[in-house]
Design a protein around this motif. Structure first.
Motif, mmCIF file in Angstrom:
data_model
loop_
_atom_site.group_PDB
_atom_site.id
_atom_site.type_symbol
_atom_site.label_atom_id
_atom_site.label_comp_id
_atom_site.label_asym_id
_atom_site.label_seq_id
_atom_site.Cartn_x
_atom_site.Cartn_y
_atom_site.Cartn_z
ATOM 1 N N GLN A 133 0.808 -1.227 0.000
ATOM 2 C CA GLN A 133 0.000 0.000 0.000
ATOM 3 C C GLN A 133 0.839 1.274 0.000
ATOM 4 O O GLN A 133 0.339 2.352 0.297
ATOM 5 N N SER A 153 -12.080 11.385 -1.115
ATOM 6 C CA SER A 153 -12.369 9.955 -1.261
ATOM 7 C C SER A 153 -12.542 9.543 -2.722
ATOM 8 O O SER A 153 -12.067 8.478 -3.132
ATOM 9 N N LEU A 173 -10.417 6.487 -4.390
ATOM 10 C CA LEU A 173 -11.103 5.289 -4.894
ATOM 11 C C LEU A 173 -10.907 5.132 -6.399
ATOM 12 O O LEU A 173 -10.865 4.004 -6.912
ATOM 13 N N ARG A 174 -10.769 6.242 -7.099
ATOM 14 C CA ARG A 174 -10.553 6.195 -8.558
ATOM 15 C C ARG A 174 -9.142 5.729 -8.901
ATOM 16 O O ARG A 174 -8.952 4.944 -9.843
ATOM 17 N N ASP A 215 -6.278 0.943 -5.438
ATOM 18 C CA ASP A 215 -6.984 -0.318 -5.216
ATOM 19 C C ASP A 215 -7.354 -0.442 -3.738
ATOM 20 O O ASP A 215 -6.643 -1.064 -2.946
ATOM 21 N N ILE A 216 -8.453 0.198 -3.375
ATOM 22 C CA ILE A 216 -8.950 0.118 -2.006
ATOM 23 C C ILE A 216 -10.454 0.283 -2.054
ATOM 24 O O ILE A 216 -10.985 1.045 -2.887
ATOM 25 N N SER A 217 -11.143 -0.411 -1.172
ATOM 26 C CA SER A 217 -12.603 -0.307 -1.144
ATOM 27 C C SER A 217 -13.015 0.899 -0.318
ATOM 28 O O SER A 217 -12.261 1.402 0.532
ATOM 29 N N ALA A 218 -14.231 1.358 -0.553
ATOM 30 C CA ALA A 218 -14.762 2.483 0.211
ATOM 31 C C ALA A 218 -14.823 2.149 1.696
ATOM 32 O O ALA A 218 -14.550 2.996 2.552
ATOM 33 N N ALA A 219 -15.161 0.895 2.002
ATOM 34 C CA ALA A 219 -15.266 0.491 3.407
ATOM 35 C C ALA A 219 -13.895 0.525 4.088
ATOM 36 O O ALA A 219 -13.766 1.004 5.222
ATOM 37 N N ALA A 220 -12.859 0.034 3.385
ATOM 38 C CA ALA A 220 -11.520 0.020 3.969
ATOM 39 C C ALA A 220 -10.991 1.437 4.154
ATOM 40 O O ALA A 220 -10.354 1.754 5.166
ATOM 41 N N ASN A 227 -12.813 4.111 4.611
ATOM 42 C CA ASN A 227 -13.577 4.686 5.709
ATOM 43 C C ASN A 227 -13.059 4.209 7.061
ATOM 44 O O ASN A 227 -13.018 4.964 8.037
ATOM 45 N N ASP A 228 -12.651 2.944 7.107
ATOM 46 C CA ASP A 228 -12.062 2.412 8.345
ATOM 47 C C ASP A 228 -10.791 3.173 8.708
ATOM 48 O O ASP A 228 -10.532 3.463 9.885
#
Length: 451
Positions: A365, A384, A388-389, A392-397, A399-400
């Protein structure tokens, strides 16, 4: 508004954190990156693209006690002449690898004291560089100038070579403080150097000033800043003095009991900051200020502000190549650093190879976290949608990550659908907040005070 007791509770006055001019920071570099890989990265630069070039000159006529840079003193030109020969040989190695059509976006000479080169050496070095990599459209050629180590002939040489931005270190104008830090440089000397620079049509001027120096008070800080403002610099870097005598032995000459407390350092910074803002300078990141039509200010408003080893920049080049002992290069693939000792650097180059001694190959990362930290350091926010664009990371990760950082700072940060924001009252904590996104072990190296 956050008050001192709350800042103290959050650890601002005790924390030692990186300045985040890179991620990961230099203490995490390893020998995984060597000369061969560095050469491959150079060969992989896109033909016709623009790059930045940093030339390091690690010599000074005198060694200022406050300075923690890798420098060495010399009273003769002999080691400087020999070093310039090594720089030329290193540039030849670079020329053999560079793809066709590459041009310069930025050229910066730093040190040390690059202006201790005599005028002829300056001309030779500039001609050599530009014969290999010409300046591109709207390119910037900047030089760190010591007002005590400059004259008409050398400024003529730099102006003829195309220097269009000058950078001057002020530190502080107070006589007692100058004597205590081993840097005697009067206001008149500084003003005269700036006048000579501007007489040659070089209108862009950077200046550095320090807070946290021994014997510094709010009154003395005010006087020094007002004197600096009378010289009308385009950009100012307001750096915190880092007292690290265990790393920089010359700092042992500076009495520790004369240093301001962390709480006083914050007051000194805020005193200077208010003066720059009152004079209509734009606030750039955590410690820079610029006039309203400066490139840094425009980059800030356009969301294009970047951070590198020289601080904040509007340079958009993906590649920065460092030439000279201890210089650090940055590529999309990672970082590479030359041998720190001039002798080891010279031996490698004379043997026909780059002196790359260590570096870092991006993995995991790294690129994601580097961008998160840079966004906080430049804009005090993370967008954000951009993250995200581009990563390679999800919105949930993501946000965490936000909520984990916020929890560490008593919920002072703002989290919305758009991203994470550091409110103005919490910006003194920015480096500490950035540290929340750093995945590396920060106990490996001693960093500077968070304020």
């Amino acid at each position: 508004m956050i008050v001192k007791p709350q800042l103290a509770k959050l650890g601002l006055f005790d924390a030692k954190v990186p300045r985040y001019t890179s991620y990961p920071t230099a203490p995490h570099f390893s020998n995984d990156v060597g000369a061969d890989l560095f050469g491959d990265w150079i060969s992989g630069i896109k033909p016709g693209s623009a790059i930045s070039l940093y030339i390091h000159v690690p010599f000074c006529r005198r060694l200022c006690w406050f300075c923690a840079c890798r420098t060495q003193g010399t009273q003769t030109d002999n080691p400087v002449i020999a070093y310039v020969d090594v720089l030329k040989a290193e540039l030849d190695l670079l020329a053999a690898r560079l793809p066709k059509g590459v041009v310069l976006s930025r050229l910066h000479w730093g040190g040390g004291t690059p202006t201790l080169l005599n005028a002829q050496l300056m001309r030779e070095l500039a001609q050599y560089i530009l014969g290999i990599v010409p300046m591109g459209p709207d390119a910037e050629f900047s030089v760190e100038i010591d007002p005590n180590e400059i004259d008409e002939d050398r400024l003529d040489a730099l102006a003829e070579a195309g220097m269009n931005r000058a950078s001057i270190g002020v530190q502080d104008f107070d006589d007692e403080i100058q004597k205590t830090i081993g840097r005697i440089q009067s206001y008149d000397t500084t003003r005269d150097a700036i006048d000579m620079i501007r007489e040659r049509g070089i209108t862009s001027l950077n200046a550095d000033i320090l807070f946290g120096l021994p014997h510094q008070t709010k009154a003395r800080m005010t006087e020094s800043v007002q004197k600096l403002l009378s010289l009308s610099p385009d950009r100012v870097a307001l750096y915190g003095y880092a007292h690290v005598p265990w790393m920089a032995k010359r700092q042992q000459m500076i009495p520790s009991d004369a240093l301001p407390t962390p709480e006083q350092r914050l007051e000194l910074f805020d005193t200077a900051r208010r003066l720059f803002l009152w004079d209509n300078y734009a606030e750039i990141g955590i410690d820079h200020f610029a006039i309203q039509d400066d490139g840094l200010t425009r980059a800030l408003h356009a969301g294009r502000l970047k951070r590198n080893f020289q601080g904040y920049t509007d340079d958009q080049a993906d590649v920065l190549i460092g030439v000279g002992a201890s210089s650090i290069s940055r590529f999309p693939q990672g970082f590479a650093q030359n041998a720190s000792a001039t002798s080891a650097h010279a031996k490698a180059v004379r043997d026909g190879q780059f002196s790359t001694a260590r570096g870092h190959l991006f993995k995991g990362q790294d690129i994601l976290r580097a961008r998160l930290i840079e966004a906080l350091m430049c804009d005090f926010k993370i967008n954000s949608a951009e993250i995200l664009r581009d990563h390679d990371i999800s919105a949930a990760a993501l946000n965490d990550m936000y909520h984990s950082a916020n929890a560490a700072f008593d919920g002072l940060l703002r989290i919305t659908e758009d991203g994470l924001f550091i409110p103005p009252e919490a910006r003194a904590l920015t480096r500490m907040i950035a540290r929340s996104f750093d995945a590396y072990d920060l106990s490996k190296a001693g960093h500077s005070s968070a304020i």
